[in-house]
Scaffold this motif. Structure first.
Motif, PDB file in Angstrom:
ATOM      1  N   MET A 150      15.930 -61.233 116.826  1.00 13.74           N
ATOM      2  CA  MET A 150      16.974 -60.608 116.014  1.00 13.74           C
ATOM      3  C   MET A 150      18.087 -61.577 115.696  1.00 13.74           C
ATOM      4  O   MET A 150      18.597 -61.636 114.594  1.00 13.74           O
ATOM      5  N   GLU A 184      17.781 -64.674 115.565  1.00 14.78           N
ATOM      6  CA  GLU A 184      17.286 -65.681 114.640  1.00 14.78           C
ATOM      7  C   GLU A 184      17.357 -65.186 113.217  1.00 14.78           C
ATOM      8  O   GLU A 184      17.675 -65.935 112.291  1.00 14.78           O
ATOM      9  N   VAL A 185      17.028 -63.909 113.087  1.00 16.27           N
ATOM     10  CA  VAL A 185      17.093 -63.330 111.746  1.00 16.27           C
ATOM     11  C   VAL A 185      18.521 -63.392 111.224  1.00 16.27           C
ATOM     12  O   VAL A 185      18.769 -63.775 110.070  1.00 16.27           O
ATOM     13  N   GLU A 196      20.810 -65.412 112.077  1.00  9.39           N
ATOM     14  CA  GLU A 196      21.177 -66.799 111.793  1.00  9.39           C
ATOM     15  C   GLU A 196      20.621 -67.255 110.470  1.00  9.39           C
ATOM     16  O   GLU A 196      21.294 -67.910 109.666  1.00  9.39           O
ATOM     17  N   THR A 197      19.349 -66.919 110.272  1.00  9.78           N
ATOM     18  CA  THR A 197      18.740 -67.351 109.020  1.00  9.78           C
ATOM     19  C   THR A 197      19.447 -66.724 107.836  1.00  9.78           C
ATOM     20  O   THR A 197      19.694 -67.388 106.821  1.00  9.78           O
ATOM     21  N   LEU A 198      19.781 -65.455 107.986  1.00  6.01           N
ATOM     22  CA  LEU A 198      20.477 -64.800 106.885  1.00  6.01           C
ATOM     23  C   LEU A 198      21.813 -65.479 106.605  1.00  6.01           C
ATOM     24  O   LEU A 198      22.196 -65.685 105.453  1.00  6.01           O
ATOM     25  N   ARG A 211      22.546 -68.526 107.206  1.00  2.26           N
ATOM     26  CA  ARG A 211      22.325 -69.829 106.590  1.00  2.26           C
ATOM     27  C   ARG A 211      22.018 -69.686 105.110  1.00  2.26           C
ATOM     28  O   ARG A 211      22.496 -70.445 104.288  1.00  2.26           O
ATOM     29  N   ILE A 212      21.189 -68.686 104.829  1.00  4.74           N
ATOM     30  CA  ILE A 212      20.842 -68.496 103.417  1.00  4.74           C
ATOM     31  C   ILE A 212      22.094 -68.159 102.625  1.00  4.74           C
ATOM     32  O   ILE A 212      22.324 -68.680 101.531  1.00  4.74           O
ATOM     33  N   ILE A 225      18.646 -56.466 101.065  1.00  6.48           N
ATOM     34  CA  ILE A 225      17.396 -56.049 101.702  1.00  6.48           C
ATOM     35  C   ILE A 225      17.261 -54.553 101.475  1.00  6.48           C
ATOM     36  O   ILE A 225      18.150 -53.779 101.850  1.00  6.48           O
ATOM     37  N   LYS A 280      20.662 -53.800 103.882  1.00  4.87           N
ATOM     38  CA  LYS A 280      21.659 -54.824 104.164  1.00  4.87           C
ATOM     39  C   LYS A 280      21.985 -55.489 102.850  1.00  4.87           C
ATOM     40  O   LYS A 280      21.094 -55.766 102.045  1.00  4.87           O
ATOM     41  N   VAL A 325      12.491 -52.903 110.219  1.00  3.25           N
ATOM     42  CA  VAL A 325      12.225 -53.818 109.112  1.00  3.25           C
ATOM     43  C   VAL A 325      12.795 -55.194 109.420  1.00  3.25           C
ATOM     44  O   VAL A 325      12.137 -56.210 109.250  1.00  3.25           O
ATOM     45  N   LEU A 326      14.018 -55.172 109.877  1.00  4.96           N
ATOM     46  CA  LEU A 326      14.666 -56.455 110.067  1.00  4.96           C
ATOM     47  C   LEU A 326      14.040 -57.242 111.191  1.00  4.96           C
ATOM     48  O   LEU A 326      14.144 -58.450 111.239  1.00  4.96           O
ATOM     49  N   GLN A 327      13.428 -56.561 112.099  1.00  5.49           N
ATOM     50  CA  GLN A 327      12.887 -57.292 113.225  1.00  5.49           C
ATOM     51  C   GLN A 327      11.430 -57.640 113.055  1.00  5.49           C
ATOM     52  O   GLN A 327      10.863 -58.297 113.903  1.00  5.49           O
ATOM     53  N   PHE A 351       9.181 -59.934 108.090  1.00  3.65           N
ATOM     54  CA  PHE A 351      10.489 -60.160 107.511  1.00  3.65           C
ATOM     55  C   PHE A 351      10.987 -61.547 107.844  1.00  3.65           C
ATOM     56  O   PHE A 351      11.556 -62.234 107.000  1.00  3.65           O
ATOM     57  N   GLN A 352      10.750 -61.958 109.046  1.00  2.69           N
ATOM     58  CA  GLN A 352      11.175 -63.307 109.414  1.00  2.69           C
ATOM     59  C   GLN A 352      10.446 -64.341 108.592  1.00  2.69           C
ATOM     60  O   GLN A 352      11.027 -65.330 108.137  1.00  2.69           O
ATOM     61  N   LEU A 366      11.916 -64.371 105.225  1.00  2.00           N
ATOM     62  CA  LEU A 366      13.204 -65.053 105.209  1.00  2.00           C
ATOM     63  C   LEU A 366      13.019 -66.558 105.226  1.00  2.00           C
ATOM     64  O   LEU A 366      13.712 -67.302 104.531  1.00  2.00           O
ATOM     65  N   GLU A 414      14.272 -68.972 102.362  1.00  2.00           N
ATOM     66  CA  GLU A 414      15.232 -70.058 102.558  1.00  2.00           C
ATOM     67  C   GLU A 414      14.705 -71.346 101.958  1.00  2.00           C
ATOM     68  O   GLU A 414      15.425 -72.096 101.294  1.00  2.00           O
ATOM     69  N   ILE A 420      15.041 -71.242  98.245  1.00  2.00           N
ATOM     70  CA  ILE A 420      16.408 -71.465  97.776  1.00  2.00           C
ATOM     71  C   ILE A 420      16.758 -72.935  97.863  1.00  2.00           C
ATOM     72  O   ILE A 420      17.339 -73.513  96.948  1.00  2.00           O
TER      73      ILE A 420
END
Lengths: 96, 798
Positions: free
Chosen positions: A1, A3-4, A6-8, A10-11, A22, A31, B355-357, B361-362, B365, B369, B372
């Motif tokens: 979680m 990590e998610v 963090e990645t978000l 960063r993006i 999202i 989100k 969803v987020l977990q 999804f990872q 993402l 990234e 982008i």
């Protein structure tokens, strides 16, 4: 979680990124970094577009599926990662 | 037989032989004195028919014995058989009864078949008479010798199956009109047939019995009597008990009107779009193979398709289409799956978290990234890959300077010749790495886009915890993997055979291997348990591929390390990492400096170890048995794996510790060394003095590397600048020089294998990518060029 998150982050911090949305499968934003009205607008419109795109891809070959969709426009680029549970939408202006 | 075979213009029937038969039969029939009205009617009909037929017939002969096989067939002009099919198949029972009727009468010359044929006629006309006639004829007598047949036929009246047989056996020809068909044999046509003309009997066409009799006739009396009798009868009728009038009444049921009311039948319109993928999905979800289902479930799956189609995009009923309600009615027969969305559990809250977990999804993402970043770095990456960079047509045109890096002695660009330069593309850095000193870099052997960078201090002071980052070209802003180590990382190398294995040597002397594929942060194996581990910083590790198998050593890669405790060790896995020493780097005595060194050596030998700290080594590119090692003393030792006691050669030239030594990938005799004495030396294996020496600044050269593409090019990095030397262009000055930003020391250098780029690591944790631009290396084979240079240099020295 974490990590998610963090990645978000960063993006979000990358150059030119205007917003991240999202959306879940029903079209309800989970989100977002944009304001509410824009979010809702994007969510609704993009949902239809993705459905259409997915139908197109699958009609041609049912074993195929849509993995990524990029819409390049004059002002920015909308990148959509669709899944059956959610959509990940990022709007970026690459020339900023 | 032309007569019998008629070819009329219009398809009328030719029944010639039968006409005579008819005549006979008719008369025969008339003789039957069972004059019930029915029989009469039949007779009449028969007679009428036969009359008509007779009129048509051309021949009125009586040749009875003809080939019975005459079937009437109708042919049109073309000879096609257009014989009309009989509309009525005569009931065999009725037919038989007719037979019986016919046979009852004796005929003089008619054959059975004739009667039979007539019977057909009669039946067609008066089929209703069948049952009646049967009863009538049941009692008829057969006069002729056909009695037996008659009886048999009577008996068999109830047995239709055998009648057929009898009929067939008796007569071979039927066919009048459209009743029965039989082929006219070809032979029949050619037969000579005799025709006889005789006078037929009297033909009664109509017989109406008289109702009145003349007074004078003989019958008058009887008739009168009969009449009188009758009149009396009528008189007596009144009041006579014999005659009773009775009436009957039938009950008419009372009619009743009954009404029924039913619910209105709801009609709904159901529409569905069955797309190709919809059907594919439903087949798949049905869990059966497509072949097994196909047409049966087509119908069944249609309503399911409707529901599924609505299912997937919609989890809650309030969604969009109102069609849902109708489809639910229409597809009520489909599975219970469709019930779920209408139950509305509205589980919105846990959903976003799930969803987020989710893994997916990872992953998304991650990809997003990269995409982008690709958008942002696209020109740079394209330049790296040596693709032409495209201008974004919509972006505001900026002035993009072609050369970003500082060049000092480079002249201005001219149209004709562009000076070679380094163009800075981008740099790998993030906040994790800032402040760390880049100590080593290595490319992954399998994925040329993956770079491992080790961070650690060189000096023994201010040692921080080390860091290893695996960077991917696709994401310059964040490393793919980050491993933290206890002590500073001084060296690392990727394995070639196991591409995800990364060996790391550290400042505290330990060696570890990491698996970069996994997300684990800990090393796969560590040398801290090994008894023979290094006690001083490991300055270089390398995976060496030993190809020889003769000596019993295993083929494949082994890990070799050199450390400051003077040992070159070979590591292998045996219940943990263990090593054996390939070589101990002893201090050698330099004969030239014997005087001073000797005493000091003796004295210092007691205190300092006999070993000389090894700082670098390199294995021969083709012969993996030979390697050269550089020490802190400045000596280069050529050693062999087979001898671990003695050096093969020693090259002495440097006055300071050697930081890097490397064989040329093109010329197998040539190697380069750089040291802190500000020099880079080019050696040839067989010469004990360096062939060429390169000095440009007065700072220690930390790293030197041959270019993998050009034999005469190498790069060097000293504290303040990056230098690219092209020996073909000049052996005195570097061809390209690029200054570091102030305050930052450049510490390591790596050439990119496939492109013209170099990576420079500095003390601030940044790894910058530079592209070599306009570096035109001389023509001719590189190796030859290098050897020429060497040769010419040697020649000039002599």
């Amino acid at each position: 979680m974490a990590e998610v998150e963090e990645t978000l982050k960063r993006i979000q911090g990358q150059k030119g990124v205007q917003g991240i949305i999202i959306v879940n499968a029903e079209g309800i934003p989970i989100k977002t970094t944009l304001d509410n009205s824009s979010t809702v607008q994007y969510a609704g419109l993009i949902h239809q577009l993705v459905m259409k795109a997915r139908t197109t891809v699958r009609d041609i070959d049912p074993q195929n599926d849509l993995t990524f969709l990029r819409v390049r426009s004059k002002k920015n680029e909308i990148m959509i990662a669709p899944d059956k549970d959610y959509f990940l939408i990022v709007i970026q202006n690459p020339s900023d | 037989m032309s007569t019998t075979r008629a070819k009329p213009k219009k398809p009328t029937l030719k029944v010639t032989p039968s006409s005579r038969v008819m005549n006979v039969s008719t008369s025969g029939v008339l003789r039957v004195n069972h004059s019930s009205t029915y029989a009469r009617s039949i007779n009449a009909s028969v007679s009428r028919k036969s009359f008509s037929l007779a009129a048509d017939s051309k021949i009125l002969d009586k040749s009875s014995v003809q080939t019975p096989k005459h079937t009437v067939q109708v042919f049109d002009e073309n000879g096609k058989d257009v014989t009309p099919q009989p509309l009525y198949q005569p009931d065999p029972a009725a037919v038989m009864s007719k037979h019986s009727k016919i046979f009852a009468s004796d005929t003089s010359g008619g054959t059975m078949s004739d009667f039979y044929s007539t019977a057909y006629q009669t039946t067609t006309n008066a089929s209703f008479a069948g049952p009646f006639t049967r009863s009538v004829f049941g009692s008829s007598t057969v006069s002729r010798g056909s009695q037996s047949t008659m009886e048999s036929m009577n008996e068999e009246i109830e047995d239709p199956s055998s009648k057929r047989d009898i009929s067939i056996s008796l007569s071979d020809v039927q066919v009048r009109r459209e009743e029965v068909k039989e082929l006219i044999k070809e032979e029949m046509l050619d037969d000579v047939v005799d025709r006889y003309l005789i006078e037929s009997e009297t033909l009664w066409l109509l017989h109406m019995p008289a109702v009145s009799v003349s007074v004078d006739s003989e019958e008058a009396e009887s008739v009168k009597e009969r009449n009188n009798l009758y009149m009396e009868l009528c008189k007596n009728r009144m009041g006579n008990d014999k005659y009773v009038e009775r009436s009957m009444q039938t009950f008419n049921g009372a009619p009743k009107t009954k009404e029924v009311q039913s619910e209105a039948i709801t009609m709904v319109d159901a529409a569905t779009t069955a797309t190709t993928w919809d059907m594919y999905d439903s087949f798949r979800s049905a869990g059966l193979g497509e072949a097994a289902l196909s047409p049966d479930t087509d119908k069944a799956s249609v309503p399911e398709i409707v529901s599924n189609h609505r299912l997937d995009p919609t989890r809650a009923p309030e969604r969009t289409m109102s069609v849902i309600s109708t489809t639910s009615i229409a597809s009520a027969s489909s599975s219970r799956i469709e019930i779920e969305p209408f139950v509305v559990p509205s589980e919105d809250e846990p959903d976003p978290e799930l969803v987020l977990q989710s893994e997916k999804f990872q992953q998304d993402l991650f990809v997003m990234e990269r995409i982008i970043l690709e958008n942002i770095y696209q020109p740079k990456l394209a330049a790296y890959r040596q693709l032409p960079t495209l201008e974004d047509p919509d972006s505001v045109p900026k002035v993009v300077p072609t050369v970003v890096s500082r060049r000092e002695e480079s002249s201005l660009d001219e149209e004709s010749t562009l000076t070679p330069a380094l163009e800075r593309l981008w740099s790998f850095s993030c906040e994790l790495t800032s402040g760390h000193n880049v100590s080593s870099m290595a490319w992954n052997k399998r994925n040329p886009d993956l770079l491992a960078v080790g961070y650690g201090q060189f000096d023994f002071k201010d040692q921080k915890s080390g860091l290893i980052c695996c960077w991917s070209l696709k994401n310059p802003t964040w490393p793919e993997r980050v491993f933290t180590c206890e002590s500073g990382v001084t060296t690392l190398d990727f394995s070639a055979s196991n591409a995800s294995q990364l060996a790391v040597g550290m400042h505290d002397g330990s060696i570890a291997t990491y698996n970069v594929e996994s997300r684990e942060k800990t090393p796969v194996i560590d040398s801290s348990d090994c008894a023979h581990k290094h006690t001083s910083p490991v300055w270089q590790v390398r995976w060496i591929d030993h190809e020889r198998g003769a000596s019993g050593e295993d083929k494949g890669e082994t890990l070799i390390s050199v450390s400051a405790d003077g040992r070159i060790s070979k590591w292998f896995l045996r219940k943990g990492l263990d090593c054996i020493d390939l070589m101990k780097l002893k201090r050698t005595r330099n004969e030239k400096d014997k005087k001073q060194v000797g005493d000091k050596e003796k004295k210092s030998e007691a205190l300092i170890s006999r070993q000389a700290p090894g700082l670098c080594f390199d294995f021969h590119p083709t012969d993996s048995n030979i390697y050269i090692a550089g020490t802190e003393e400045g000596h280069i030792h050529k050693c062999s794996c087979s001898y671990n006691e003695q050096f093969l050669e020693t090259y002495i030239a440097h006055k300071g510790p050697l930081y890097r030594i490397t064989w040329s990938p093109f010329c197998s005799d040539v190697f380069l060394s750089c040291s802190s004495d500000w020099t880079i030396q080019l050696w040839r294996q067989d010469l004990f003095t360096p062939v060429l020496g390169f000095t440009s600044t007065q700072s220690a050269v930390y790293d030197v590397m041959w270019s993998p593409k050009w034999a005469t090019v190498f790069g060097a990095v000293n504290e303040g600048r990056v230098e690219i030397w092209d020996l073909g262009a000049s052996i005195l000055d570097p061809t390209i020089v690029s200054l570091a930003s102030p305050g930052v020391k450049l510490t390591s250098l790596l050439f990119a294998t496939e492109t013209d780029c170099i990576l420079v690591g500095d003390s601030d944790g940044q790894v910058s990518i530079y592209q070599l631009k306009n570096l035109t290396v001389g023509e001719g084979t590189q190796v030859a060029a290098l050897e020429d240079i060497i040769g010419s240099t040697l020649a000039s020295q002599l």
